[in-house]
Design an enzyme around this catalytic site. Structure first.
Site, PDB file in Angstrom:
ATOM      1  N   ARG A  12       0.831  -1.208   0.000  1.00  0.00           N
ATOM      2  CA  ARG A  12       0.000   0.000   0.000  1.00  0.00           C
ATOM      3  C   ARG A  12       0.862   1.253   0.000  1.00  0.00           C
ATOM      4  NH1 ARG A  12      -0.737   4.731   2.741  1.00  0.00           N
ATOM      5  NH2 ARG A  12      -0.246   3.634   4.679  1.00  0.00           N
ATOM      6  N   HIS A 206       9.268   7.160   8.229  1.00  0.00           N
ATOM      7  CA  HIS A 206       9.824   7.384   6.890  1.00  0.00           C
ATOM      8  C   HIS A 206      11.298   7.761   7.047  1.00  0.00           C
ATOM      9  CE1 HIS A 206       6.219   7.354   4.173  1.00  0.00           C
ATOM     10  NE2 HIS A 206       5.667   7.241   5.370  1.00  0.00           N
ATOM     11  N   CYS A 237       4.075   9.426   0.677  1.00  0.00           N
ATOM     12  CA  CYS A 237       2.694   9.905   0.685  1.00  0.00           C
ATOM     13  C   CYS A 237       2.460  10.897  -0.452  1.00  0.00           C
ATOM     14  CB  CYS A 237       2.377  10.558   2.027  1.00  0.00           C
ATOM     15  SG  CYS A 237       0.705  11.244   2.112  1.00  0.00           S
ATOM     16  N   ASN A 246       9.649   4.752   3.030  1.00  0.00           N
ATOM     17  CA  ASN A 246       9.552   4.284   4.407  1.00  0.00           C
ATOM     18  C   ASN A 246      10.873   3.708   4.903  1.00  0.00           C
ATOM     19  OD1 ASN A 246       6.332   4.076   4.952  1.00  0.00           O
ATOM     20  ND2 ASN A 246       6.815   3.618   2.824  1.00  0.00           N
TER      21      ASN A 246
END
Length: 300
Positions: A12, A206, A237, A246
């Site tokens: 995701r 992150h 994002c 991340n």
């Protein structure tokens, strides 16, 4: 032996900000490789509007394509009530509800105020309890916002208090833009854990400025035992300017295993999953240890 839980979010968060649309088949294969490495909980997809995040437009297809016998606790990110209604049609163990610690980021990310977000969250919790689905409440930009700058710890702690009272099954504190430093992480997470009480707390890091591992260690020192990471460090994002990928799952596994902290993850198989994740992204992966291990193999 101490033990931690690592939740991989690469299917995701790792793919949602990539300009290339990854096939449903490749997403499913990534999930399968993560599970094969020993990761029991994976954030598989998100039920968001396809115009906002086209990379997640195949959420239904991904879930329908996963093998029924896969030993997986699947997690789906949802931004609103409509997202929950879509997610509940599938076999999710948990949904991840996202808010933010600042009004500006909340508006740009999900198009509502924090207050309205909390009202909808209470409705989702009530429905999820009936459906037997756990609900995690993630607080984005907890350490700093790309629009409002520094974020007061009091804002984060007040949100933690409110969502705990609303019935959250888990709370995740996110360094969305990778601005945190170890001292900040340790200080805030100690307070969050006290406020959360018996509600499990995770941290989502992150690695924008290369401090992901140091911040993870600081969180561990503060008492955090649940970590959200992404294979090969892919991701970012779409609504956070300047945010990089991340913290890499394999890097964190290496750190904890070297510290004799049990992750339950097979490091070799995790490297295979990280290689595959990296192949799906057009961006430079932030994971470090897989490159070191490859050089060691080449030198044999």
């Amino acid at each position: 032996m101490a033990k931690v839980t690592i939740i991989d979010v690469s299917p995701r968060d790792g793919l949602q900000n990539d300009p290339r649309i990854v096939s449903t088949e490749d997403k499913v294969q990534l999930v399968e490789k993560l599970v094969a490495a020993g990761i029991g909980k994976v954030e598989v997809t998100s039920f968001v509007h396809p115009k906002k995040v086209p990379q997640m437009a195949d959420a239904n297809e991904v879930m329908e394509s996963l093998p029924d016998d896969l030993p997986l606790e699947a997690v789906a990110l949802i931004p609103n009530l409509k997202g929950y209604e879509r997610a509940r049609e599938h076999r999710f163990r948990e949904v991840n509800w996202v808010s933010a610690a600042t009004e500006t980021f909340n508006e740009k990310n999900i198009g509502m105020t924090i207050g309205k977000n909390l009202d909808q969250f209470a409705e989702v919790v009530a429905r999820a309890k009936q459906d037997g689905i756990d609900v995690c409440f993630s607080i984005a930009v907890s350490f700093g916002c790309p629009y409002e700058g520094e974020v007061a710890e009091a804002k984060v702690l007040e949100l933690v208090r409110q969502v705990k009272e609303a019935g959250a099954d888990r709370i995740s504190i996110a360094d969305t833009i990778g601005i945190a430093t170890p001292d900040h992480v340790e200080r805030l997470m100690k307070k969050v854990l006290l406020e959360a009480g018996s509600t499990p707390v995770a941290i989502h890091l992150h690695d924008t400025r290369g401090l992901g591992l140091a911040n993870a260690y600081a969180a561990y020192q503060a008492g955090v035992r649940i970590f959200e990471t992404s294979a090969s460090g892919i991701g970012g994002c779409p609504f956070a300017p300047g945010a990089a990928g991340n913290l890499a799952t394999e890097d964190l596994v290496y750190l904890f295993e070297r510290m004799h902290i049990d992750t339950g993850i097979d490091f070799t198989k995790m490297l295979e999953a990280a290689d595959f994740a990296a192949s799906l992204s057009t961006k430079t992966p932030l994971g470090r240890i897989r490159h070191v291990e490859k050089k060691k193999e080449e030198g044999k």
